[in-house]
Scaffold this active site. Structure first.
Site, PDB file in Angstrom:
ATOM      1  N   TRP A  58     -13.276  13.464 -12.899  1.00 24.89           N
ATOM      2  CA  TRP A  58     -12.067  14.198 -13.275  1.00 24.89           C
ATOM      3  C   TRP A  58     -11.509  13.730 -14.621  1.00 24.89           C
ATOM      4  O   TRP A  58     -10.304  13.473 -14.771  1.00 24.89           O
ATOM      5  CB  TRP A  58     -11.011  14.059 -12.177  1.00 24.89           C
ATOM      6  CG  TRP A  58     -11.308  14.827 -10.922  1.00 24.89           C
ATOM      7  CD1 TRP A  58     -12.536  15.115 -10.404  1.00 24.89           C
ATOM      8  CD2 TRP A  58     -10.354  15.396 -10.021  1.00 24.89           C
ATOM      9  NE1 TRP A  58     -12.408  15.822  -9.232  1.00 24.89           N
ATOM     10  CE2 TRP A  58     -11.081  16.007  -8.964  1.00 24.89           C
ATOM     11  CE3 TRP A  58      -8.968  15.433  -9.975  1.00 24.89           C
ATOM     12  CZ2 TRP A  58     -10.459  16.660  -7.895  1.00 24.89           C
ATOM     13  CZ3 TRP A  58      -8.351  16.068  -8.910  1.00 24.89           C
ATOM     14  CH2 TRP A  58      -9.077  16.685  -7.887  1.00 24.89           C
TER      15      TRP A  58
ATOM     16  N   ILE B 171     -31.166  12.692 -28.076  1.00 24.46           N
ATOM     17  CA  ILE B 171     -31.576  11.564 -27.234  1.00 24.46           C
ATOM     18  C   ILE B 171     -32.896  11.832 -26.506  1.00 24.46           C
ATOM     19  O   ILE B 171     -33.463  10.924 -25.901  1.00 24.46           O
ATOM     20  CB  ILE B 171     -30.483  11.166 -26.213  1.00 24.46           C
ATOM     21  CG1 ILE B 171     -30.214  12.295 -25.213  1.00 24.46           C
ATOM     22  CG2 ILE B 171     -29.211  10.738 -26.921  1.00 24.46           C
ATOM     23  CD1 ILE B 171     -29.352  11.863 -24.028  1.00 24.46           C
TER      24      ILE B 171
ATOM     25  N   TYR C  91     -25.500  16.922 -20.200  1.00 28.85           N
ATOM     26  CA  TYR C  91     -25.376  18.348 -19.911  1.00 28.85           C
ATOM     27  C   TYR C  91     -24.319  18.463 -18.836  1.00 28.85           C
ATOM     28  O   TYR C  91     -24.534  18.057 -17.690  1.00 28.85           O
ATOM     29  CB  TYR C  91     -26.718  18.899 -19.434  1.00 28.85           C
ATOM     30  CG  TYR C  91     -26.749  20.392 -19.198  1.00 28.85           C
ATOM     31  CD1 TYR C  91     -27.376  21.242 -20.098  1.00 28.85           C
ATOM     32  CD2 TYR C  91     -26.178  20.954 -18.061  1.00 28.85           C
ATOM     33  CE1 TYR C  91     -27.432  22.610 -19.878  1.00 28.85           C
ATOM     34  CE2 TYR C  91     -26.209  22.323 -17.833  1.00 28.85           C
ATOM     35  CZ  TYR C  91     -26.848  23.145 -18.744  1.00 28.85           C
ATOM     36  OH  TYR C  91     -26.892  24.513 -18.532  1.00 28.85           O
ATOM     37  N   THR C  92     -23.143  18.984 -19.194  1.00 31.08           N
ATOM     38  CA  THR C  92     -22.007  18.967 -18.273  1.00 31.08           C
ATOM     39  C   THR C  92     -21.572  20.361 -17.821  1.00 31.08           C
ATOM     40  O   THR C  92     -20.546  20.492 -17.164  1.00 31.08           O
ATOM     41  CB  THR C  92     -20.808  18.264 -18.934  1.00 31.08           C
ATOM     42  OG1 THR C  92     -20.490  18.928 -20.161  1.00 31.08           O
ATOM     43  CG2 THR C  92     -21.124  16.801 -19.216  1.00 31.08           C
TER      44      THR C  92
ATOM     45  N   TYR D 232     -26.373  19.989 -11.112  1.00 31.33           N
ATOM     46  CA  TYR D 232     -25.792  18.999 -12.019  1.00 31.33           C
ATOM     47  C   TYR D 232     -25.828  17.613 -11.383  1.00 31.33           C
ATOM     48  O   TYR D 232     -26.265  16.625 -12.001  1.00 31.33           O
ATOM     49  CB  TYR D 232     -24.359  19.395 -12.367  1.00 31.33           C
ATOM     50  CG  TYR D 232     -23.587  18.332 -13.111  1.00 31.33           C
ATOM     51  CD1 TYR D 232     -23.934  17.975 -14.412  1.00 31.33           C
ATOM     52  CD2 TYR D 232     -22.500  17.695 -12.520  1.00 31.33           C
ATOM     53  CE1 TYR D 232     -23.223  16.995 -15.100  1.00 31.33           C
ATOM     54  CE2 TYR D 232     -21.783  16.722 -13.199  1.00 31.33           C
ATOM     55  CZ  TYR D 232     -22.150  16.374 -14.485  1.00 31.33           C
ATOM     56  OH  TYR D 232     -21.451  15.405 -15.152  1.00 31.33           O
TER      57      TYR D 232
ATOM     58  N   THR E 168     -21.475  10.302 -12.818  1.00 29.86           N
ATOM     59  CA  THR E 168     -20.450  11.178 -12.249  1.00 29.86           C
ATOM     60  C   THR E 168     -20.319  11.073 -10.733  1.00 29.86           C
ATOM     61  O   THR E 168     -21.269  10.674 -10.039  1.00 29.86           O
ATOM     62  CB  THR E 168     -20.792  12.640 -12.602  1.00 29.86           C
ATOM     63  OG1 THR E 168     -19.903  13.546 -11.952  1.00 29.86           O
ATOM     64  CG2 THR E 168     -22.203  12.989 -12.158  1.00 29.86           C
TER      65      THR E 168
ATOM     66  N   GLN F  71     -15.517  14.626 -25.462  1.00 27.90           N
ATOM     67  CA  GLN F  71     -14.173  14.046 -25.333  1.00 27.90           C
ATOM     68  C   GLN F  71     -14.220  12.535 -25.103  1.00 27.90           C
ATOM     69  O   GLN F  71     -13.450  11.787 -25.715  1.00 27.90           O
ATOM     70  CB  GLN F  71     -13.369  14.744 -24.240  1.00 27.90           C
ATOM     71  CG  GLN F  71     -13.851  14.570 -22.821  1.00 27.90           C
ATOM     72  CD  GLN F  71     -12.795  14.999 -21.801  1.00 27.90           C
ATOM     73  OE1 GLN F  71     -11.593  14.996 -22.066  1.00 27.90           O
ATOM     74  NE2 GLN F  71     -13.246  15.388 -20.615  1.00 27.90           N
ATOM     75  N   LEU F  72     -15.126  12.057 -24.269  1.00 26.69           N
ATOM     76  CA  LEU F  72     -15.206  10.612 -24.044  1.00 26.69           C
ATOM     77  C   LEU F  72     -15.778   9.912 -25.266  1.00 26.69           C
ATOM     78  O   LEU F  72     -15.292   8.836 -25.658  1.00 26.69           O
ATOM     79  CB  LEU F  72     -16.057  10.304 -22.811  1.00 26.69           C
ATOM     80  CG  LEU F  72     -16.263   8.818 -22.490  1.00 26.69           C
ATOM     81  CD1 LEU F  72     -14.926   8.094 -22.336  1.00 26.69           C
ATOM     82  CD2 LEU F  72     -17.126   8.653 -21.245  1.00 26.69           C
TER      83      LEU F  72
END
Length: 289
Positions: free
Chosen positions: A149, A38, A60-61, A124, A100, A12-13
């Site tokens: 967020w 990468i 990796y989210t 994470y 994050t 999304q980003l």
């Protein structure tokens, strides 16, 4: 010729960075996971040239999955950024790496400053912190930008989920004991693109939309913004939604280092949400005739 390279361009980003860069007259090179692994040194070396600006959105989210498969998270969140930084250092390219709020314990009572000591409570968060450290170990001039967020309002993010549940359910229960700064991905992308023009900015920064809300408050605002009754959203505690990875109770990041560097602050989260919903509406309706 210098290029603006967006890794993780399928997320999304990453997608917003490509879109917002085009609006600024920049023609970015978007590389999703299919175009660039990468963690492949040779592939990265072949993609980055002297003078390039690399915005690394790859990550990796899957926060819960990382608890049981930390090795996979390490590969993407630590090894990949280290390789990107190593190649950027070799060829003389810049790197902006996105991190994050999960690097912090989430137990603060005031916005986290860049000078606060990280203490991640999840796999994470541990891998994202290790990724920051790996980047700066080989490329001290790289800029790490922590955010929190992030949403677009499409797909499976929180705002998109609230829009879907508003259509599907009479009432919903939403957690009211976690506080953060809802951040519109387009606003975040604009900030990162501004940073790309300022190589002298500090190596560690925080960037979110201004203000703070709980998930419950954000959900109510989403409902109200689309003309639904916000009373259909009911508050509940995190204990009612137990997950493998504990969510931070407090995720508010201070943007003071960002503004101290002469970079433009992002607007209040409510204005960002309104813009996101307007953008979704315009995409749904298409161009006017």
């Amino acid at each position: 010729m210098q290029a603006t390279i967006v890794t993780g361009a399928g997320g999304q980003l990453g997608r917003q960075l490509l879109r917002r860069a085009e609006l600024r007259g920049v023609s970015p090179v978007g590389l999703g996971s299919r175009e660039l692994d990468i963690t492949d040194v040779d592939a990265v070396r072949g993609a980055v040239r002297p003078g390039d600006v690399v915005l690394n959105c790859a990550g990796y989210t899957a926060v819960d999955n990382a608890e049981s498969d930390e090795a996979a998270a390490v590969r993407i969140n630590v090894d990949g950024p280290r390789i990107l930084a190593t190649i950027c250092a070799e060829v003389g390219a810049r790197l902006i790496h996105v991190s994050t709020d999960y690097v912090f314990a989430g137990d603060a009572d005031r916005p986290y400053e860049v000078t606060d000591v990280p203490d991640p409570a999840t796999a994470y968060g541990r891998t994202k912190l290790a990724g920051e450290q790996a980047v700066h170990a080989v490329l001290p001039s790289a800029q790490v930008v922590r955010t929190a967020w992030v949403y677009t309002g499409a797909g499976t993010d929180f705002v998109a989920t609230m829009l879907r549940l508003e259509r599907e359910r009479d009432v919903i229960d939403v957690v009211d004991d976690q506080l953060g700064s809802p951040t519109y991905s387009a606003d975040l992308a604009d900030g990162l693109l501004e940073l790309a023009t300022k190589p002298s900015a500090p190596p560690l920064l925080h960037l979110t939309n201004a203000g703070a809300a709980t998930w419950y408050e954000l959900a109510r605002t989403v409902f109200a913004s689309v003309g639904a009754d916000p009373e259909r959203v009911r508050p509940c505690s995190s204990a009612q939604f137990v997950r493998p990875a504990p969510r931070p109770a407090y995720s508010v990041l201070s943007n003071s280092a960002w503004t101290d560097a002469g970079l433009a602050p992002l607007r209040d989260w409510r204005a960002g949400l309104a813009a996101a919903l307007d953008d979704l509406t315009s995409k749904t309706q298409g161009p006017a005739h």
